[in-house]
Design a protein around this motif. Structure first.
Motif, PDB file in Angstrom:
ATOM      1  N   UNK A 131       0.837  -1.205   0.000  1.00  0.00           N
ATOM      2  CA  UNK A 131       0.000   0.000   0.000  1.00  0.00           C
ATOM      3  C   UNK A 131       0.871   1.254   0.000  1.00  0.00           C
ATOM      4  N   UNK A 132       1.867   1.292   0.856  1.00  0.00           N
ATOM      5  CA  UNK A 132       2.698   2.493   0.967  1.00  0.00           C
ATOM      6  C   UNK A 132       3.441   2.788  -0.331  1.00  0.00           C
ATOM      7  N   UNK A 133       3.765   1.754  -1.102  1.00  0.00           N
ATOM      8  CA  UNK A 133       4.497   1.959  -2.353  1.00  0.00           C
ATOM      9  C   UNK A 133       3.672   2.714  -3.382  1.00  0.00           C
ATOM     10  N   UNK A 134       2.338   2.690  -3.244  1.00  0.00           N
ATOM     11  CA  UNK A 134       1.463   3.368  -4.198  1.00  0.00           C
ATOM     12  C   UNK A 134       1.179   4.818  -3.812  1.00  0.00           C
ATOM     13  N   UNK A 135       1.632   5.245  -2.647  1.00  0.00           N
ATOM     14  CA  UNK A 135       1.409   6.626  -2.229  1.00  0.00           C
ATOM     15  C   UNK A 135       2.290   7.572  -3.037  1.00  0.00           C
ATOM     16  N   UNK A 136       1.854   8.816  -3.151  1.00  0.00           N
ATOM     17  CA  UNK A 136       2.548   9.765  -4.009  1.00  0.00           C
ATOM     18  C   UNK A 136       4.007   9.969  -3.620  1.00  0.00           C
ATOM     19  N   UNK A 137       4.327   9.886  -2.349  1.00  0.00           N
ATOM     20  CA  UNK A 137       5.695  10.151  -1.922  1.00  0.00           C
ATOM     21  C   UNK A 137       6.661   9.140  -2.523  1.00  0.00           C
ATOM     22  N   UNK A 138       6.335   7.861  -2.406  1.00  0.00           N
ATOM     23  CA  UNK A 138       7.227   6.840  -2.938  1.00  0.00           C
ATOM     24  C   UNK A 138       7.075   6.697  -4.448  1.00  0.00           C
ATOM     25  N   UNK A 139       5.849   6.771  -4.918  1.00  0.00           N
ATOM     26  CA  UNK A 139       5.586   6.565  -6.350  1.00  0.00           C
ATOM     27  C   UNK A 139       6.259   7.622  -7.222  1.00  0.00           C
ATOM     28  N   UNK A 140       6.161   8.891  -6.793  1.00  0.00           N
ATOM     29  CA  UNK A 140       6.581   9.992  -7.663  1.00  0.00           C
ATOM     30  C   UNK A 140       7.904  10.641  -7.261  1.00  0.00           C
ATOM     31  N   UNK A 141       8.305  10.484  -6.000  1.00  0.00           N
ATOM     32  CA  UNK A 141       9.450  11.269  -5.524  1.00  0.00           C
ATOM     33  C   UNK A 141      10.559  10.458  -4.872  1.00  0.00           C
ATOM     34  N   UNK A 181       4.362   9.036  13.941  1.00  0.00           N
ATOM     35  CA  UNK A 181       4.716   8.680  12.581  1.00  0.00           C
ATOM     36  C   UNK A 181       4.733   9.913  11.671  1.00  0.00           C
ATOM     37  N   UNK A 182       5.694  10.809  11.893  1.00  0.00           N
ATOM     38  CA  UNK A 182       5.722  12.081  11.166  1.00  0.00           C
ATOM     39  C   UNK A 182       5.639  11.928   9.656  1.00  0.00           C
ATOM     40  N   UNK A 183       6.383  10.973   9.087  1.00  0.00           N
ATOM     41  CA  UNK A 183       6.381  10.827   7.635  1.00  0.00           C
ATOM     42  C   UNK A 183       5.019  10.392   7.124  1.00  0.00           C
ATOM     43  N   UNK A 184       4.408   9.417   7.789  1.00  0.00           N
ATOM     44  CA  UNK A 184       3.118   8.915   7.341  1.00  0.00           C
ATOM     45  C   UNK A 184       2.011   9.961   7.445  1.00  0.00           C
ATOM     46  N   UNK A 185       2.110  10.841   8.438  1.00  0.00           N
ATOM     47  CA  UNK A 185       1.044  11.817   8.641  1.00  0.00           C
ATOM     48  C   UNK A 185       1.143  13.012   7.698  1.00  0.00           C
ATOM     49  N   UNK A 186       2.139  13.032   6.812  1.00  0.00           N
ATOM     50  CA  UNK A 186       2.288  14.148   5.871  1.00  0.00           C
ATOM     51  C   UNK A 186       1.617  13.870   4.537  1.00  0.00           C
ATOM     52  N   UNK A 187       0.757  12.853   4.482  1.00  0.00           N
ATOM     53  CA  UNK A 187       0.148  12.473   3.209  1.00  0.00           C
ATOM     54  C   UNK A 187      -0.657  13.598   2.570  1.00  0.00           C
ATOM     55  N   UNK A 188      -1.181  14.531   3.367  1.00  0.00           N
ATOM     56  CA  UNK A 188      -1.951  15.648   2.805  1.00  0.00           C
ATOM     57  C   UNK A 188      -1.234  16.981   2.967  1.00  0.00           C
ATOM     58  N   UNK A 189       0.002  16.944   3.462  1.00  0.00           N
ATOM     59  CA  UNK A 189       0.746  18.187   3.726  1.00  0.00           C
ATOM     60  C   UNK A 189       2.131  18.104   3.091  1.00  0.00           C
ATOM     61  N   UNK A 238      -8.559  17.495   1.405  1.00  0.00           N
ATOM     62  CA  UNK A 238      -9.890  17.614   1.999  1.00  0.00           C
ATOM     63  C   UNK A 238     -10.231  16.446   2.926  1.00  0.00           C
ATOM     64  N   UNK A 239      -9.352  15.450   2.984  1.00  0.00           N
ATOM     65  CA  UNK A 239      -9.640  14.270   3.797  1.00  0.00           C
ATOM     66  C   UNK A 239      -9.124  14.438   5.221  1.00  0.00           C
ATOM     67  N   UNK A 240      -9.800  13.775   6.165  1.00  0.00           N
ATOM     68  CA  UNK A 240      -9.359  13.801   7.566  1.00  0.00           C
ATOM     69  C   UNK A 240      -8.351  12.696   7.850  1.00  0.00           C
ATOM     70  N   UNK A 241      -8.542  11.527   7.243  1.00  0.00           N
ATOM     71  CA  UNK A 241      -7.634  10.410   7.455  1.00  0.00           C
ATOM     72  C   UNK A 241      -7.471   9.657   6.155  1.00  0.00           C
ATOM     73  N   UNK A 242      -6.407   8.841   6.094  1.00  0.00           N
ATOM     74  CA  UNK A 242      -6.094   8.179   4.834  1.00  0.00           C
ATOM     75  C   UNK A 242      -5.346   6.883   5.128  1.00  0.00           C
ATOM     76  N   UNK A 243      -5.533   5.902   4.281  1.00  0.00           N
ATOM     77  CA  UNK A 243      -4.843   4.624   4.436  1.00  0.00           C
ATOM     78  C   UNK A 243      -3.470   4.712   3.776  1.00  0.00           C
ATOM     79  N   UNK A 244      -2.434   4.800   4.588  1.00  0.00           N
ATOM     80  CA  UNK A 244      -1.068   4.846   4.071  1.00  0.00           C
ATOM     81  C   UNK A 244      -0.377   3.494   4.222  1.00  0.00           C
ATOM     82  N   UNK A 245      -1.126   2.478   4.669  1.00  0.00           N
ATOM     83  CA  UNK A 245      -0.570   1.139   4.796  1.00  0.00           C
ATOM     84  C   UNK A 245      -0.349   0.675   6.221  1.00  0.00           C
ATOM     85  N   UNK A 246      -0.682   1.503   7.203  1.00  0.00           N
ATOM     86  CA  UNK A 246      -0.499   1.103   8.595  1.00  0.00           C
ATOM     87  C   UNK A 246      -1.481  -0.022   8.935  1.00  0.00           C
ATOM     88  N   UNK A 247      -0.951  -1.095   9.546  1.00  0.00           N
ATOM     89  CA  UNK A 247      -1.770  -2.262   9.831  1.00  0.00           C
ATOM     90  C   UNK A 247      -1.533  -2.748  11.267  1.00  0.00           C
TER      91      UNK A 247
END
Length: 253
Positions: A131-141, A181-189, A238-247
């Motif tokens: 899941x985390x590999x598909x997030x914009x941070x890893x996918x694009x940057x 989890x500072x890195x994971x919580x930056x998904x919208x920032x 616009x989202x409050x929470x997001x699935x970044x792969x935390x399980x």
């Protein structure tokens, strides 16, 4: 290529308080521990998310961190995950919070050891790297981060197999205002990632080669400036929470 985070992070330079507990995660972990009165915390570090209303046995192989545990936390037992100094079914539950990926070659044996010593639930908080590999941070940057994670993290299927028996895997969405989890919580920032001070809070980014990090962050800064990031990912703001792969992986007897 050396990818073992346990070796690349010098314990002498790891803060004793390397996490700010988020009460929402704490509640999930403590609920998963059910009515356990004795809990072993493997690779315990500073003791983040250890329940204060139960008897905790902290296992910590890094002597520097074991000696620096906060005084209100139980002292740590110096031992490794592959050989927990406990008898079979000697504690009510076992827990490992965002640490299994740091165990290197001891990952499988350490997970099996947790199952061996616990009469009740085994609770592991980890990352689903598919899941985390598909997030914009890893996918694009930072595609290098995906390769790093493949080397460090066991897959969820591997964890389930090592634990055996009845295992539940729970998705844990990360709130945008998470205090952990500072890195994971930056998904919208994404702007925060362009700030060196914010990036410095992430132990994960500390493991990346400087040239890879600089290249990815320069690309991110350009995409923010010309609007590319928002065209691709602006809906996340616009989202409050997001699935970044935390399980939360919970094995029960």
């Amino acid at each position: 290529m050396e990818l073992d985070i346990a070796l690349r992070l010098d314990p002498e330079h790891v803060s004793v308080v390397d996490a700010h507990e988020d009460p929402r995660y704490a509640e999930l972990i403590h609920m998963a521990l059910a009515d356990a009165r004795t809990v072993v915390n493997v690779w315990a570090g500073s003791g983040a998310y250890e329940p204060e209303d139960r008897h905790v046995l902290a296992i910590e192989p890094r002597e520097v961190l074991a000696l620096k545990r906060p005084p209100l936390r139980p002292p740590a037992i110096l031992a490794t995950p592959r050989s927990l100094p406990l008898c079979d079914a000697s504690v009510d539950a076992a827990m490992a919070v965002r640490s299994v990926h740091e165990w290197g070659q001891e990952r499988e044996q350490g997970v099996r050891e947790m199952r061996r010593v616990a009469r009740g639930p085994v609770v592991i908080l980890t990352l689903d790297i598919s899941v985390s590999a598909e997030l914009w941070l890893q996918r694009d940057y930072l595609p290098w981060l995906s390769e790093l994670n493949k080397e460090m993290f066991p897959t969820i299927d591997e964890l389930v197999r090592w634990l055996g028996g009845t295992v539940e895997v729970q998705t844990v969405p990360v709130p945008r205002d998470s205090t952990d989890w500072p890195l994971s919580s930056m998904w919208s920032r994404p702007e925060q990632l362009c700030d060196p001070a914010s990036r410095a809070r992430s132990r994960t980014l500390a493991t990346l080669p400087a040239e890879e990090l600089d290249r990815g962050m320069s690309k991110l800064a350009r995409d923010l400036e010309d609007g590319t990031w928002d065209r691709r990912n602006g809906h996340l703001r616009a989202l409050y929470e997001y699935d970044v792969g935390l399980r939360l992986v919970v094995a029960r007897p």
